[in-house]
Enzyme design. Structure first.
Site, PDB file in Angstrom:
ATOM      1  N   ILE A 218     -63.565 -63.508  -9.853  1.00  0.00           N
ATOM      2  CA  ILE A 218     -63.913 -62.370  -9.166  1.00  0.00           C
ATOM      3  C   ILE A 218     -64.306 -62.448  -7.829  1.00  0.00           C
ATOM      4  CG2 ILE A 218     -65.824 -61.757 -10.359  1.00  0.00           C
ATOM      5  CD1 ILE A 218     -65.051 -58.640 -10.332  1.00  0.00           C
ATOM      6  N   ALA A 220     -64.949 -62.601  -3.370  1.00  0.00           N
ATOM      7  CA  ALA A 220     -64.440 -62.873  -1.940  1.00  0.00           C
ATOM      8  C   ALA A 220     -63.710 -64.351  -2.012  1.00  0.00           C
ATOM      9  CB  ALA A 220     -65.611 -62.714  -1.041  1.00  0.00           C
ATOM     10  N   GLU A 240     -58.012 -64.298 -16.956  1.00  0.00           N
ATOM     11  CA  GLU A 240     -58.938 -63.374 -17.266  1.00  0.00           C
ATOM     12  C   GLU A 240     -58.657 -62.197 -16.937  1.00  0.00           C
ATOM     13  OE1 GLU A 240     -62.895 -64.680 -18.022  1.00  0.00           O
ATOM     14  OE2 GLU A 240     -63.725 -62.774 -17.262  1.00  0.00           O
TER      15      GLU A 240
HETATM   16  N1  COA Z   1     -80.461 -69.031  -4.841  1.00  0.00           N
HETATM   17  C1  COA Z   1     -81.057 -67.885  -4.719  1.00  0.00           C
HETATM   18  N2  COA Z   1     -80.123 -66.774  -4.557  1.00  0.00           N
HETATM   19  C2  COA Z   1     -78.846 -67.011  -4.860  1.00  0.00           C
HETATM   20  C3  COA Z   1     -78.206 -68.320  -4.834  1.00  0.00           C
HETATM   21  C4  COA Z   1     -79.345 -69.450  -4.933  1.00  0.00           C
HETATM   22  N3  COA Z   1     -78.747 -70.601  -5.505  1.00  0.00           N
HETATM   23  N4  COA Z   1     -77.047 -68.087  -5.014  1.00  0.00           N
HETATM   24  C5  COA Z   1     -76.849 -66.957  -4.975  1.00  0.00           C
HETATM   25  N5  COA Z   1     -77.844 -66.235  -4.733  1.00  0.00           N
HETATM   26  C6  COA Z   1     -77.744 -64.730  -4.511  1.00  0.00           C
HETATM   27  C7  COA Z   1     -77.100 -64.301  -3.133  1.00  0.00           C
HETATM   28  O1  COA Z   1     -77.897 -64.400  -1.983  1.00  0.00           O
HETATM   29  C8  COA Z   1     -76.783 -62.946  -3.539  1.00  0.00           C
HETATM   30  O2  COA Z   1     -77.810 -62.066  -3.272  1.00  0.00           O
HETATM   31  P1  COA Z   1     -77.654 -60.714  -2.400  1.00  0.00           P
HETATM   32  O3  COA Z   1     -76.775 -59.874  -3.304  1.00  0.00           O
HETATM   33  O4  COA Z   1     -78.817 -60.166  -2.552  1.00  0.00           O
HETATM   34  O5  COA Z   1     -76.881 -60.999  -1.257  1.00  0.00           O
HETATM   35  C9  COA Z   1     -76.626 -63.150  -4.947  1.00  0.00           C
HETATM   36  O6  COA Z   1     -77.356 -64.054  -5.604  1.00  0.00           O
HETATM   37  C10 COA Z   1     -74.983 -63.148  -5.248  1.00  0.00           C
HETATM   38  O7  COA Z   1     -74.553 -64.366  -4.718  1.00  0.00           O
HETATM   39  P2  COA Z   1     -73.036 -64.454  -4.365  1.00  0.00           P
HETATM   40  O8  COA Z   1     -72.714 -66.014  -4.086  1.00  0.00           O
HETATM   41  O9  COA Z   1     -72.560 -63.500  -3.229  1.00  0.00           O
HETATM   42  O10 COA Z   1     -72.366 -64.056  -5.516  1.00  0.00           O
HETATM   43  P3  COA Z   1     -70.648 -63.697  -5.917  1.00  0.00           P
HETATM   44  O11 COA Z   1     -70.589 -62.203  -5.981  1.00  0.00           O
HETATM   45  O12 COA Z   1     -69.852 -64.536  -5.137  1.00  0.00           O
HETATM   46  O13 COA Z   1     -70.803 -64.384  -7.331  1.00  0.00           O
HETATM   47  C11 COA Z   1     -71.461 -65.812  -9.183  1.00  0.00           C
HETATM   48  C12 COA Z   1     -71.089 -65.631  -7.676  1.00  0.00           C
HETATM   49  C13 COA Z   1     -71.617 -67.176  -9.668  1.00  0.00           C
HETATM   50  C14 COA Z   1     -72.629 -64.739  -9.500  1.00  0.00           C
HETATM   51  C15 COA Z   1     -70.368 -64.996 -10.138  1.00  0.00           C
HETATM   52  O14 COA Z   1     -69.046 -65.903  -9.762  1.00  0.00           O
HETATM   53  C16 COA Z   1     -70.348 -65.169 -11.701  1.00  0.00           C
HETATM   54  O15 COA Z   1     -71.030 -64.218 -12.227  1.00  0.00           O
HETATM   55  N6  COA Z   1     -69.893 -66.009 -12.153  1.00  0.00           N
HETATM   56  C17 COA Z   1     -69.940 -66.650 -13.628  1.00  0.00           C
HETATM   57  C18 COA Z   1     -68.918 -65.995 -14.465  1.00  0.00           C
HETATM   58  C19 COA Z   1     -67.403 -66.376 -14.038  1.00  0.00           C
HETATM   59  O16 COA Z   1     -67.397 -67.435 -13.587  1.00  0.00           O
HETATM   60  N7  COA Z   1     -66.401 -65.777 -14.524  1.00  0.00           N
HETATM   61  C20 COA Z   1     -65.126 -66.322 -14.192  1.00  0.00           C
HETATM   62  C21 COA Z   1     -63.992 -65.499 -14.690  1.00  0.00           C
HETATM   63  S1  COA Z   1     -63.678 -63.653 -13.939  1.00  0.00           S
END
Ligand code: COA
Length: 434
Positions: A218, A220, A240
């Site tokens: 899910i 961007a 999924e």
């Molecule tokens: N250290 C500190 N903060 C971090 C970070 C790090 N290494 N990585 C991300 N963050 C923070 C970002 O700054 C952002 O903060 P904000 O909301 O205040 O801007 C927040 O965490 C979200 O990060 P972002 O990279 O924009 O998240 P995303 O929406 O692209 O989601 C995951 C990334 C990994 C959280 C998401 O893909 C996930 O939950 N994955 C696990 C489940 C999965 O993969 N399912 C797949 C089948 S659908």
């Protein structure tokens, strides 16, 4: 089933009557994502004084999630299977919990005698067809298993819920209490795709060939990948979930599922999150099938798709290739979801590839997502033994079959330039040379 209409009328009730069937210490499972039954949840919270120690199990919570707020802690205790904005505070506090699990195994946890066997399932489904079957609509995943194992099923029957096809129906006879409504469905707007996501999307697309079957997470990055697939041919989907981006590629004839080795000519998914564009497309459409998550995400099932490409994201990757996709230090940020299910499926699929795609930095460029070691307390979502490709805006690191030293070098090469020197220093301290 002949007389289902009579049964239907007998089961009709108000939300307030329905929620009062829930008793002290009951375990209540709420239907998932955009199919969340908001009217029943609101009523539950409104009537909180009737309840004591109700365990609420939920995964992607899209609504207000008031059951998880501190002021309601004596009535409800939230046990999350995935964490979002509305539930994060509770999960990381003394009044909430998180239960780690692969998504495909969750329906098993709901079975009779299993650790999360439900007392009540709260679901939202479509209006019944002439045979009395309601479709689970936007969410089949664990919701079907919750309803099939609960003592009491309370359903919000929404005229706006699309009738999706597949193994995703419940008969009126299997519902105990029915609340009719015609409220708008929860929508997930398409994300904003920036320059970083565009570059990542382009790198991912370079690994996708005509005829491949895709699983997309899910957000961007998956949406950016789709924008680079317009010139491809005969792509398939076994995922999924999907969102709006897939509809454009179906309309353009790029996704036609014709080369799929499992369920050819069908898009196979477990839940859907998007806008009316997606919901109109899937309504009564035999091209799309929803199935329970223990089928869609089961690595042994998904791997029967040759050339399965899985694309998911992460929070941190260490230099050994351990992927943390769900926590920021000790804080549970999201959940495992289906990531590992599909990483393993893609790895077992003939010609398959698994990709973890992420921006090289977070927090406005101040933090590197590629790190020497994961933060203390961070969960390893995908292990270093499972990882294959890691992609950032700076390129592609292929890690499978590579030594720890080679992995460190490949990952430093796709880290943000501002962090490469420090990462190299740390790696040299460990390895002596690179
Ligand atoms: N250290 C500190 N903060 C971090 C970070 C790090 N290494 N990585 C991300 N963050 C923070 C970002 O700054 C952002 O903060 P904000 O909301 O205040 O801007 C927040 O965490 C979200 O990060 P972002 O990279 O924009 O998240 P995303 O929406 O692209 O989601 C995951 C990334 C990994 C959280 C998401 O893909 C996930 O939950 N994955 C696990 C489940 C999965 O993969 N399912 C797949 C089948 S659908």
């Amino acid at each position: 089933m002949k007389d289902w209409k009579k049964e239907y009328n007998k089961k009709l009730c108000t939300p307030s009557e329905a929620v009062k069937k829930i008793q002290k210490d009951y375990r209540v499972i709420i239907g998932h994502a955009c199919a969340e039954p908001s009217i029943i949840i609101d009523e539950l919270v409104k009537n909180k004084k009737f309840f004591k120690n109700i365990e609420i199990i939920h995964m992607v919570a899209m609504g207000k999630s008031e059951y998880a707020s501190e002021e309601n802690k004596e009535y409800f205790r939230h046990n999350a299977l995935f964490v979002g904005g509305g539930t994060r505070k509770a999960v990381n506090s003394p009044y909430g919990d998180y239960t780690p699990s692969f998504f495909f195994e969750i329906p098993n946890l709901f079975k009779k005698g299993a650790s999360l066997e439900p007392d009540v399932a709260l679901i939202q489904v479509s209006a019944p067809d002439k045979h009395g079957y309601c479709s689970y609509g936007l969410s089949c995943d664990y919701t079907k298993a919750a309803a099939e194992n609960a003592k009491i099923v309370i359903a919000q029957i929404n005229k706006n819920m699309p009738r999706t096809l597949g193994n995703c129906f419940i008969h009126v006879n299997d519902i105990d209490y029915i609340i009719e409504c015609d409220t708008p469905l929860i929508e997930l707007k398409p994300p904003v795709i920036g320059e970083v996501e565009r570059k990542i999307g382009e790198h991912c697309a370079s690994l996708i060939n005509d005829g491949d079957t895709l699983q997309l997470g899910i957000g961007a990055i998956p949406d950016a990948v789709l924008t680079f697939l317009k010139e491809k041919k005969d792509l398939g989907i076994h995922s999924e979930m999907i969102s709006d981006g897939v509809v454009d590629l179906v309309d353009a004839g790029v996704i036609n599922n014709s080369k799929k080795t499992l369920n050819p000519n069908k898009i196979i998914v477990s839940f859907l999150m998007g806008t009316k564009k997606l919901y109109n497309y899937i309504h009564n459409n035999p091209e799309v099938e929803l199935h329970p998550v223990d089928y869609v995400n089961n690595p042994f099932v998904a791997a029967q798709n040759d050339n399965l490409i899985s694309i998911n994201s992460a929070i941190q990757v260490d230099l050994m290739g351990q992927i943390n996709s769900e926590s920021i230090g000790h804080k549970q940020f999201s959940g495992t979801g289906g990531q590992v299910d599909f990483v393993r499926a893609a790895s077992m699929s003939k010609g398959g590839k698994s990709i973890i795609a992420l921006a090289s930095t977070a927090a406005k460029g101040t933090v590197s997502k590629i790190v020497f070691k994961l933060d203390e307390g961070a969960a390893v979502t995908t292990s270093r033994n499972d990882i294959e490709y890691v992609i950032t805006e700076y390129g592609i690191a292929q890690l499978k079959g590579k030594t720890l030293r080679e992995r460190a070098k490949a990952l430093i090469a796709i880290a943000h330039p501002n962090f490469r020197e420090e990462l190299t220093k740390q790696a040299l301290e460990k390895f002596g040379n690179l």
